[in-house]
Write an enzyme that holds these catalytic residues in place. Structure first.
Site, PDB file in Angstrom:
ATOM      1  N   CYS A 143     -11.229   2.692   1.116  1.00 28.97           N
ATOM      2  CA  CYS A 143      -9.806   2.992   1.218  1.00 28.97           C
ATOM      3  C   CYS A 143      -9.338   2.120   2.364  1.00 28.97           C
ATOM      4  CB  CYS A 143      -9.569   4.469   1.541  1.00 28.97           C
ATOM      5  SG  CYS A 143      -7.866   4.813   2.019  1.00 28.97           S
ATOM      6  N   CYS A 198      -4.625  -1.545  -1.765  1.00 29.36           N
ATOM      7  CA  CYS A 198      -4.874  -0.114  -1.933  1.00 29.36           C
ATOM      8  C   CYS A 198      -5.915   0.056  -3.031  1.00 29.36           C
ATOM      9  CB  CYS A 198      -3.564   0.564  -2.314  1.00 29.36           C
ATOM     10  SG  CYS A 198      -3.749   2.301  -2.720  1.00 29.36           S
ATOM     11  N   HIS A 226      -7.128   2.402   4.452  1.00 30.95           N
ATOM     12  CA  HIS A 226      -6.811   3.107   5.698  1.00 30.95           C
ATOM     13  C   HIS A 226      -8.039   3.220   6.609  1.00 30.95           C
ATOM     14  CE1 HIS A 226      -3.084   4.396   3.742  1.00 30.95           C
ATOM     15  NE2 HIS A 226      -2.679   4.894   4.908  1.00 30.95           N
ATOM     16  N   GLU A 270      -2.957   7.296   9.496  1.00 30.26           N
ATOM     17  CA  GLU A 270      -1.506   7.176   9.707  1.00 30.26           C
ATOM     18  C   GLU A 270      -1.137   7.707  11.098  1.00 30.26           C
ATOM     19  OE1 GLU A 270       1.118   6.194   7.488  1.00 30.26           O
ATOM     20  OE2 GLU A 270      -0.322   5.516   5.991  1.00 30.26           O
ATOM     21  N   ASP A 316       0.866  -1.190   0.000  1.00 30.12           N
ATOM     22  CA  ASP A 316       0.000   0.000   0.000  1.00 30.12           C
ATOM     23  C   ASP A 316       0.900   1.237   0.000  1.00 30.12           C
ATOM     24  OD1 ASP A 316      -2.296   1.634   0.224  1.00 30.12           O
ATOM     25  OD2 ASP A 316      -2.301   1.530   2.408  1.00 30.12           O
ATOM     26  N   SER A 317       0.279   2.398  -0.103  1.00 31.92           N
ATOM     27  CA  SER A 317       1.040   3.655  -0.026  1.00 31.92           C
ATOM     28  C   SER A 317       1.514   3.915   1.397  1.00 31.92           C
ATOM     29  CB  SER A 317       0.141   4.818  -0.448  1.00 31.92           C
ATOM     30  OG  SER A 317      -0.979   4.881   0.433  1.00 31.92           O
TER      31      SER A 317
HETATM   32  N1  DGL Z   1      -4.892   3.010   1.354  1.00 29.03           N
HETATM   33  C1  DGL Z   1      -5.100   3.548   0.069  1.00 29.03           C
HETATM   34  C2  DGL Z   1      -6.415   3.123  -0.573  1.00 29.03           C
HETATM   35  O1  DGL Z   1      -6.952   2.091  -0.255  1.00 29.03           O
HETATM   36  C3  DGL Z   1      -4.783   4.943  -0.301  1.00 29.03           C
HETATM   37  C4  DGL Z   1      -4.307   5.991   0.525  1.00 29.03           C
HETATM   38  C5  DGL Z   1      -3.546   7.083  -0.222  1.00 29.03           C
HETATM   39  O2  DGL Z   1      -2.349   6.925  -0.337  1.00 29.03           O
HETATM   40  O3  DGL Z   1      -4.158   8.059  -0.663  1.00 29.03           O
HETATM   41  O4  DGL Z   1      -6.919   3.785  -1.426  1.00 29.03           O
END
Ligand code: DGL
Length: 278
Positions: A197, A83, A199, A161, A14-15
């Site tokens: 997302c 992600c 996150h 985060e 992931d990012s």
């Molecule tokens: N966790 C990521 C997602 O599912 C993206 C977060 C990001 O870097 O903007 O989209």
């Protein structure tokens, strides 16, 4: 996939730390695999990147990660792009560049449309995922009988985060982000919210406090875990004594934030950290 003779090695990517919400589901289903969790923190966040930039970045990072892992630990058996922002754009491209099976995470629109009794559903994602033609196609194909209220937020990604770094999260900020789910026309009928997302499941408790208790949350984590288990033909052919491996976190940049994440990483059994600068 050919039969795997070693402990299956799963790369979850992931990012940032969002993909941990997906890895947690896979770990529950497949506890005897080796997990390599990679955060492209050097390019975080993905949700504000242009499409061309993101396609090139994911390709570059995955090549660097695979080279590092294969040299130091052995072959990767499966790649999970945990992600939504990356998967809704880059999957066809990366599938043509890597030999491993690649599992992507896309918004759980289909199950949400099935579960919703009122047929009014919410979509909470990054601004990029909300805008993707891929997402619009999912809505057209699987939620044609629903009204969808979409909210795109990058701030919520940053808040997740911060939470994993042990910082206190201001609930008012989350309440302001999700306010459209309470104020949009017919909002009182909203019964299902897609956390699109990775996150956002990490902020599930905080989101619950800011939204009516009648709304059920849906994400793709469990479906991804089922898919990974299917592709690996589990259970893997290992004995307990063979489990000498450790799970590993990889970051693309050494930062102070990485150090602050150590406690959270350890909750996911990620005790060792490698930096793969790229
Ligand atoms: N966790 C990521 C997602 O599912 C993206 C977060 C990001 O870097 O903007 O989209």
């Amino acid at each position: 996939m050919n039969t795997i003779q070693h402990t299956p090695r799963i790369l979850v990517f992931d990012s940032g730390v969002g993909g941990l919400s997906v890895m947690r589901e896979i770990q529950q289903r497949l506890p005897d695999c080796q997990y390599l969790y990679a955060s492209d923190n050097a390019a975080f966040p993905y949700g504000t990147k242009s499409e061309d930039e993101l396609i090139a970045r994911v390709d570059k990072v995955l090549h660097a990660l695979l080279q590092h892992i294969e040299q130091g630990y052995g072959p990767v058996d499966i790649i999970v792009v945990a992600c939504n922002t990356a998967s809704t754009l880059t999957l066809p491209h990366i599938r043509s560049h890597f030999t491993q099976p690649i599992v992507g995470v896309v918004p759980a629109i289909k199950p949400a449309a099935i579960h919703s009794a009122t047929k009014l559903i919410g979509l909470l994602a990054t601004p990029a995922t909300v805008a993707r033609p891929y997402t619009h196609d999912l809505i057209r194909e699987y939620a044609g009988n629903c009204t969808v209220i979409s909210v795109g937020s990058s701030e919520l990604v940053h808040l997740a985060e911060q939470k994993l770094r042990g910082e206190t999260i201001a609930l008012e900020k989350i309440a302001a982000i999700v306010a459209p789910f309470a104020t949009a026309p017919r909002a009182a009928e909203l019964d299902t919210l897609v956390l699109a997302c990775t996150h956002f499941p990490l902020l599930q408790d905080e989101l619950r406090q800011c939204l009516p208790g009648t709304i059920q949350f849906i994400d793709s984590g469990e479906a991804i875990a089922r898919r990974v288990a299917f592709l690996l033909h589990q259970p893997p052919p290992v004995s307990r004594t063979d489990l000498r491996h450790c799970h590993l976190a990889l970051f693309t940049k050494a930062t102070r934030e990485v150090e602050l994440l150590r406690a959270a990483l350890s909750n996911f059994s990620l005790e060792k950290v490698d930096i793969v600068a790229c």
